[in-house]
Design a protein around this motif. Sequence first.
Motif, mmCIF file in Angstrom:
data_model
loop_
_atom_site.group_PDB
_atom_site.id
_atom_site.type_symbol
_atom_site.label_atom_id
_atom_site.label_comp_id
_atom_site.label_asym_id
_atom_site.label_seq_id
_atom_site.Cartn_x
_atom_site.Cartn_y
_atom_site.Cartn_z
ATOM 1 N N TYR A 181 -4.936 45.074 -13.765
ATOM 2 C CA TYR A 181 -4.310 45.447 -15.028
ATOM 3 C C TYR A 181 -4.109 46.955 -15.132
ATOM 4 O O TYR A 181 -3.278 47.429 -15.890
ATOM 5 N N GLY A 200 -2.971 42.176 -22.704
ATOM 6 C CA GLY A 200 -2.202 43.062 -21.848
ATOM 7 C C GLY A 200 -2.585 44.524 -21.957
ATOM 8 O O GLY A 200 -3.756 44.887 -22.081
ATOM 9 N N HIS A 205 -8.254 40.730 -21.817
ATOM 10 C CA HIS A 205 -7.146 40.693 -20.852
ATOM 11 C C HIS A 205 -5.956 39.909 -21.396
ATOM 12 O O HIS A 205 -4.819 40.113 -20.956
ATOM 13 N N ALA A 250 -6.192 46.920 -22.080
ATOM 14 C CA ALA A 250 -6.561 46.973 -20.653
ATOM 15 C C ALA A 250 -7.709 47.949 -20.403
ATOM 16 O O ALA A 250 -8.617 47.657 -19.604
#
Length: 404
Positions: free
Chosen positions: A210, A170, A167, A174
């Motif tokens: 996310y 980004g 995580h 994801a």
Amino acid sequence: METGRIGRRIAYWRDRRGFTQVDFGRLMGQTRRWVQDLEGGQRQQDPRLSVLVRAAEVLRIPVGQLLMDSPVGPVSSPVPPPEAAAVIEVLYRPDGGVEELLPLTELRRRLAFCCEAFQACHYGALGRDLPLLLVMAQQSATRASTEASEAHVVLSRVLQLATSFLHKYGASTAVQAAVVADRALAAAERSGDAVAIGAASRRVAKSLTYQQQPRAAVDFAMGAARRLHGDLAAVGPLGLSTLGMLYLSAAISASAMERTTAGVRDAVEYVDQAAEAADQQGADLNADWTAFGPTNVSLHRIDVLARFEDGWSALEAAESMDDRAVQGLAHERRAGYLITKARAQLLTRKKEAAAESLVAASRLAPEEFKGRPNTVALVKDVVGATAVPSGELRALAARCGLPA
């Protein structure tokens, strides 16, 4: 092209990013008068496509966001950095070419080392050690008989750590993080351990956020909290920490939704529920590597306010923080706090203070600025909004691969 509506969208996003017309004009290489005319729809020759592309880059939004009111589709994901790629690679190699089966005590020791590396923001070291630990924990769970439940708990915890690690990078990781979170929850469910199930559920909720599904994330986290509440409350600090982190996960996910009065109220209510769990716990602890306690709850309250772009309230909440309590947290939490503070300071146009917070965070945890798209974007915003960046800020921007 409807220049008036485009101008209003530019003004809306400029304000959300905390830029004055002078700031935005500087970043665009234009004057304040040019920005006023652009936002007022009075420049018939602008916005040209090249201007819109540059404005979207400065405002950190897809260019389509300036052309229409409805959300645009997802953009392509960048390539994961090497340390994350090494973890992803072993996810699809069940045996990993390793035949050695370690006892659970040794797996727990290596897991503790990796958790300490995560909390110390030593992500390069974690990227070297975590792949082998993933393979060994999977083998242990596959072959376990008498200790099957505990082996699945350890496997779930290793997968949870891998999820949190992925995580960090980004959008580029994801999808893989979501896969690992699901595996962590499956292993936890096999173990039947309420703490493991609650902790894994938190990672699943974060993965949903996310993947741009914050509503589903809130429902998942709160559903798990309600389902496990009795079992978690019965096992003391370990269970209370897990329960409190589920509430905080719901709060962060809620703050990813569109800002409404009801949305802000719900997010604050989740933080308040976490505060109740922290009060029952009685002190800042680090049970199951959560760093959960009154101080971490306060940090999340500030984070939620900043994510709703209420910079003034976030800074007001930050002023009430106990500095000694913050200093007692791990580097990962302290650096996160400073970065959140910088975001709130930029929202309130305290640009020099924002720069100082970022520089302090980078001294504390330099790896939080390596391959971290959101943090790098914040550095870029602060540099762009600062008329004369300090030498330290320019050096930080250079380390992030940005011109300064």
